[in-house]
Design a protein around this motif. Structure first.
Motif, short mmCIF file in Angstrom:
data_model
loop_
_atom_site.label_atom_id
_atom_site.label_comp_id
_atom_site.label_asym_id
_atom_site.label_seq_id
_atom_site.Cartn_x
_atom_site.Cartn_y
_atom_site.Cartn_z
N THR A 97 0.83 -1.20 0.00
CA THR A 97 0.00 0.00 0.00
C THR A 97 0.87 1.25 0.00
O THR A 97 1.99 1.25 0.51
N THR A 98 0.34 2.32 -0.57
CA THR A 98 1.02 3.61 -0.48
C THR A 98 -0.01 4.72 -0.39
O THR A 98 -1.21 4.49 -0.58
N LYS A 99 0.47 5.93 -0.14
CA LYS A 99 -0.41 7.07 0.12
C LYS A 99 0.15 8.34 -0.51
O LYS A 99 1.35 8.42 -0.80
N ALA A 100 -0.73 9.31 -0.65
CA ALA A 100 -0.32 10.66 -1.04
C ALA A 100 -1.27 11.64 -0.37
O ALA A 100 -2.47 11.35 -0.25
N GLY A 101 -0.75 12.78 0.04
CA GLY A 101 -1.59 13.78 0.68
C GLY A 101 -0.81 14.78 1.49
O GLY A 101 -1.28 15.88 1.78
N TYR A 102 0.41 14.41 1.87
CA TYR A 102 1.31 15.34 2.54
C TYR A 102 2.34 15.86 1.54
O TYR A 102 2.44 15.39 0.42
N ASP A 103 3.13 16.81 2.00
CA ASP A 103 4.16 17.44 1.19
C ASP A 103 5.06 16.41 0.53
O ASP A 103 5.59 15.51 1.17
N MET A 104 5.24 16.54 -0.80
CA MET A 104 6.07 15.59 -1.53
C MET A 104 7.07 16.28 -2.45
O MET A 104 8.23 15.95 -2.48
N TRP A 105 6.63 17.26 -3.24
CA TRP A 105 7.56 17.99 -4.09
C TRP A 105 7.18 19.48 -4.12
O TRP A 105 6.09 19.86 -3.71
N LYS A 106 8.10 20.30 -4.61
CA LYS A 106 7.93 21.75 -4.59
C LYS A 106 6.80 22.19 -5.51
O LYS A 106 6.46 21.52 -6.48
N GLY A 107 6.26 23.36 -5.18
CA GLY A 107 5.22 23.94 -6.02
C GLY A 107 3.83 23.60 -5.52
O GLY A 107 3.65 22.85 -4.56
N GLY A 110 2.24 19.46 -5.38
CA GLY A 110 2.89 18.35 -4.69
C GLY A 110 2.43 18.16 -3.27
O GLY A 110 3.19 17.72 -2.41
N ASP A 111 1.14 18.48 -2.99
CA ASP A 111 0.64 18.42 -1.62
C ASP A 111 -0.89 18.35 -1.65
O ASP A 111 -1.52 18.64 -2.68
N TRP A 112 -1.46 17.93 -0.54
CA TRP A 112 -2.90 17.92 -0.30
C TRP A 112 -3.68 16.90 -1.13
O TRP A 112 -3.30 15.75 -1.16
N GLY A 113 -4.78 17.31 -1.82
CA GLY A 113 -5.68 16.29 -2.35
C GLY A 113 -6.22 16.52 -3.74
O GLY A 113 -7.28 15.99 -4.10
N SER A 114 -5.53 17.31 -4.55
CA SER A 114 -6.03 17.54 -5.91
C SER A 114 -5.86 16.27 -6.75
O SER A 114 -5.00 15.43 -6.48
N LYS A 115 -6.66 16.18 -7.77
CA LYS A 115 -6.56 15.05 -8.69
C LYS A 115 -5.20 15.03 -9.37
O LYS A 115 -4.61 13.97 -9.59
N LYS A 116 -4.68 16.23 -9.68
CA LYS A 116 -3.37 16.32 -10.33
C LYS A 116 -2.28 15.72 -9.44
O LYS A 116 -1.44 14.94 -9.90
N TYR A 117 -2.29 16.11 -8.16
CA TYR A 117 -1.27 15.60 -7.25
C TYR A 117 -1.38 14.09 -7.04
O TYR A 117 -0.40 13.36 -7.16
N LEU A 118 -2.58 13.62 -6.75
CA LEU A 118 -2.73 12.19 -6.44
C LEU A 118 -2.40 11.32 -7.64
O LEU A 118 -1.74 10.27 -7.50
N THR A 119 -2.82 11.74 -8.82
CA THR A 119 -2.55 10.95 -10.03
C THR A 119 -1.06 10.88 -10.32
O THR A 119 -0.50 9.80 -10.59
N ALA A 120 -0.39 12.02 -10.26
CA ALA A 120 1.05 12.05 -10.52
C ALA A 120 1.82 11.28 -9.45
O ALA A 120 2.77 10.56 -9.75
N GLU A 153 -12.68 11.06 -6.76
CA GLU A 153 -12.61 10.70 -8.18
C GLU A 153 -11.19 10.30 -8.56
O GLU A 153 -10.99 9.38 -9.35
N ALA A 154 -10.19 10.96 -7.96
CA ALA A 154 -8.80 10.59 -8.24
C ALA A 154 -8.51 9.17 -7.75
O ALA A 154 -7.84 8.39 -8.43
N LEU A 155 -9.02 8.83 -6.56
CA LEU A 155 -8.84 7.47 -6.04
C LEU A 155 -9.59 6.46 -6.92
O LEU A 155 -9.06 5.38 -7.22
N ALA A 156 -10.80 6.82 -7.31
CA ALA A 156 -11.58 5.91 -8.16
C ALA A 156 -10.91 5.69 -9.51
O ALA A 156 -10.89 4.58 -10.04
N GLN A 157 -10.34 6.75 -10.06
CA GLN A 157 -9.62 6.63 -11.33
C GLN A 157 -8.42 5.71 -11.18
O GLN A 157 -8.11 4.91 -12.09
N ALA A 158 -7.73 5.79 -10.05
CA ALA A 158 -6.58 4.92 -9.80
C ALA A 158 -7.01 3.46 -9.82
O ALA A 158 -6.31 2.59 -10.36
N VAL A 159 -8.18 3.18 -9.25
CA VAL A 159 -8.69 1.81 -9.23
C VAL A 159 -9.14 1.39 -10.63
O VAL A 159 -8.82 0.29 -11.10
#
Length: 331
Positions: A97-107, A110-120, A153-159
């Motif tokens: 398992t893995t996760k995204a939602g905290y700080d990861m990259w600049k700009g 690279g943080d929080w819960g947007s579809k762009k961040y989670l998908t990338a 929707e980002a999580l659903a798209q991942a599935v």
């Protein structure tokens, strides 16, 4: 000659596996977390030994996040190497398992819960892990500014894309958990688990209603920080060890947390654990699993021997009413 890993043929003899909510997936009662001790500054041979020990003892779930390290991403990179070298034949026996939602990259992306961040982020995680899919992809924390519908929707798209088999959430409160589950039901996507902090010293999931809520809506709970960052062990009963989290000025545990009252509680719990024939850490982990509302407890480890000791709890997770009342009174 290369060291070839062959898993123990007794790995499933003692571990207990619990259904995750209403899904078809089962978690081992004890899962291995990669938050600490799997980063770029840690010894690779020790990481590999811990993974082998875990799997040999029936721990089939390895839990990560995109920014576990340090440095960010290094825990995933190290597990990717271990999976390639040791666990290729066993991938279908593992829950990664893995996760995204905290700080990861600049700009701003690279943080929080947007579809762009989670998908990338999921695409990056899969590359680091060397996998085609993860078993569960979590949103790591609630985002007060991104519409929950977008995050789900980002999580659903991942599935739907096959990059994750199930979706999960972490650090979500009762209201957001209920709303997320409802949205995902409309999207026909399995949102199966909420990962929350839970320990004898931290009862927030009972107080905020999440524990009961998840049971009612068919979601599982997996508990992290079950030892309260090491307070629910005997390591601080005789002073502060030089290699402890408190001594290293961890942002998650400091000297102010170790009050005389807290030490008194730890000592009393330690004595009760001894009466049960367990270490304090074992009793604290077993307490998490005392009912069927938590399907797995996430342990951290710095050496293989800790894993061997902790998995023993599956043989003794029952408590008398008197013991439970005493734990409540002490804590």
């Amino acid at each position: 000659m290369a060291d070839v890993y062959i898993a123990s043929d007794k790995r499933y003899d003692k571990m207990v596996y619990n259904r995750v909510g209403n899904s078809g997936l089962k978690f081992p009662a004890v899962s291995l977390g990669f938050w600490h001790n799997f980063g770029s500054c840690d010894r690779y041979d020790n990481m590999k030994a811990m993974c082998r020990t875990a799997f040999d003892n029936g721990i089939t779930q390895f839990d990560l996040a995109n920014n576990y390290g340090p440095v960010y991403g290094s825990a995933e990179e190290n597990l990717g190497r271990i999976l390639k070298e040791d666990f290729g034949p066993y991938r279908d026996e593992l829950v990664i398992t893995t996760k995204a939602g905290y700080d990861m990259w600049k700009g701003p992306y690279g943080d929080w819960g947007s579809k762009k961040y989670l998908t990338a982020s999921l695409d990056q995680s899969l590359k680091r892990l060397g996998l085609d899919y993860v078993d569960i992809f979590y949103h790591h924390r609630m985002d007060p500014q991104t519409p929950l519908e977008e995050t789900m929707e980002a999580l659903a798209q991942a599935v739907r894309s096959g990059k994750a088999l199930y979706a999960g959430i972490s650090n979500y409160d009762k209201k957001s958990t209920e709303e997320a589950k409802a949205i995902m039901k409309e999207l026909h996507c399995p949102l199966i688990v909420n990962q929350r902090s839970y320990s004898i010293f931290n009862r927030e999931i009972e107080e905020d209603g999440v524990k009961k809520c998840c049971k009612e809506i068919g979601m599982g709970i997996i508990a992290f920080s079950p030892l309260a960052q090491g307070l629910l062990t005997d390591k601080y009963l005789h002073g502060i060890p030089k290699d402890s989290r408190i001594a290293s000025d961890s942002p998650f545990l400091n000297r102010d947390d170790l009050t005389p009252e807290r030490l008194k509680q730890i000592d009393a719990l330690n004595k009760l654990a001894a009466q049960r024939g367990q270490t304090l850490a074992q009793m604290a982990l077993a307490w998490i699993l005392k009912d069927d509302e938590v399907c797995s407890v996430l342990i951290g480890a710095s050496r293989p021997e800790q894993i061997t000791e902790n998995v023993k709890i599956v043989e003794h997770t029952d408590f008398t009413e008197e013991e439970l009342e005493l734990i409540d009174k002490i804590s």
